[in-house]
Scaffold this motif. Structure first.
Motif, PDB file in Angstrom:
ATOM      1  N   UNK A   1      45.715  72.660 -27.842  1.00  0.00           N
ATOM      2  CA  UNK A   1      44.582  71.809 -28.209  1.00  0.00           C
ATOM      3  C   UNK A   1      44.923  70.322 -28.046  1.00  0.00           C
ATOM      4  N   UNK A   2      46.064  69.897 -28.572  1.00  0.00           N
ATOM      5  CA  UNK A   2      46.396  68.467 -28.496  1.00  0.00           C
ATOM      6  C   UNK A   2      46.817  68.070 -27.089  1.00  0.00           C
ATOM      7  N   UNK A   3      47.456  68.974 -26.363  1.00  0.00           N
ATOM      8  CA  UNK A   3      47.807  68.656 -24.970  1.00  0.00           C
ATOM      9  C   UNK A   3      46.544  68.557 -24.105  1.00  0.00           C
ATOM     10  N   UNK A   4      45.550  69.392 -24.389  1.00  0.00           N
ATOM     11  CA  UNK A   4      44.271  69.299 -23.668  1.00  0.00           C
ATOM     12  C   UNK A   4      43.591  67.971 -23.988  1.00  0.00           C
ATOM     13  N   UNK A   5      43.643  67.559 -25.246  1.00  0.00           N
ATOM     14  CA  UNK A   5      43.095  66.261 -25.635  1.00  0.00           C
ATOM     15  C   UNK A   5      43.771  65.134 -24.863  1.00  0.00           C
ATOM     16  N   UNK A   6      45.088  65.219 -24.732  1.00  0.00           N
ATOM     17  CA  UNK A   6      45.828  64.184 -24.002  1.00  0.00           C
ATOM     18  C   UNK A   6      45.357  64.116 -22.558  1.00  0.00           C
ATOM     19  N   UNK A   7      45.167  65.278 -21.931  1.00  0.00           N
ATOM     20  CA  UNK A   7      44.674  65.316 -20.551  1.00  0.00           C
ATOM     21  C   UNK A   7      43.271  64.717 -20.479  1.00  0.00           C
ATOM     22  N   UNK A   8      42.418  65.116 -21.416  1.00  0.00           N
ATOM     23  CA  UNK A   8      41.029  64.651 -21.403  1.00  0.00           C
ATOM     24  C   UNK A   8      40.914  63.142 -21.597  1.00  0.00           C
ATOM     25  N   UNK A   9      41.823  62.555 -22.364  1.00  0.00           N
ATOM     26  CA  UNK A   9      41.782  61.114 -22.616  1.00  0.00           C
ATOM     27  C   UNK A   9      42.364  60.287 -21.466  1.00  0.00           C
ATOM     28  N   UNK A  10      43.040  60.947 -20.543  1.00  0.00           N
ATOM     29  CA  UNK A  10      43.718  60.232 -19.457  1.00  0.00           C
ATOM     30  C   UNK A  10      42.850  60.269 -18.203  1.00  0.00           C
TER      31      UNK A  10
END
Length: 180
Positions: A120-129
């Motif tokens: 979940x948090x790694x997906x968030x990191x991708x989505x924010x980049x």
């Protein structure tokens, strides 16, 4: 005093990366914790200092295997994420660090919720980049690794798709794209 603690903590951390003397990482953690403790809540640099501390704790965990270090790393990394707005340049980095710590905990304890939270948090990191960002390939690669831990067909397909995106990201380092 805070600034000196930060600089000293980072210096000890970098020296540990090169020489792997445990005293260095312990000094790094002490100085980084002191910087966190001396920085008032609401200060602009608090999240960065928490992020640095989380990274040092994770490094110590990698060498000593003490679960207290990983738990502390997760806690301070989550604080760094919570203190940082989605539009901040370092938010994706803090999310990635939190995901890394959660993955390490999953490897040692086998708790499914840890790897699910990591994804979940790694997906968030991708989505924010944004696409074209130099870190995007690395973040995608890290997400792919997280998916692999689950081992279900759908997760393997997600990992494969994520790795394909990482290799197609022309702005990322060749070594990361090759690894993906």
């Amino acid at each position: 005093m805070v600034h000196a603690s930060v600089i000293l903590g980072v210096a000890f951390s970098r020296r540990f990366e090169r020489l792997e003397e445990l005293g260095d990482i312990k000094h790094a953690i002490q100085n980084m914790q002191q910087a966190v403790d001396l920085t008032p809540d609401g200060h602009a640099s608090k999240a960065a200092q928490l992020g640095n501390l989380g990274g040092a704790l994770l490094c110590q965990f990698d060498h000593l295997g003490d679960l207290g270090d990983i738990e502390h790393a997760i806690w301070v990394s989550q604080q760094a994420v919570d203190l940082t707005s989605d539009g901040h340049a370092n938010k994706a980095s803090w999310l990635s660090n939190l995901g890394r710590a959660l993955q390490h905990q999953f490897k040692h304890l086998g708790e499914l919720e840890d790897i699910e939270h990591a994804i979940q948090v790694r997906q968030q990191a991708v989505d924010l980049t944004p696409d074209g960002h130099a870190d995007k390939a690395s973040l995608l690669n890290n997400l792919g690794v997280a998916f692999e831990h689950l081992g279900e067909l759908g997760d393997i397909e997600n990992a494969t798709s994520t790795y394909q995106q990482a290799t197609a990201n022309k702005s990322g380092p060749h070594s990361i794209r090759y690894h993906a």
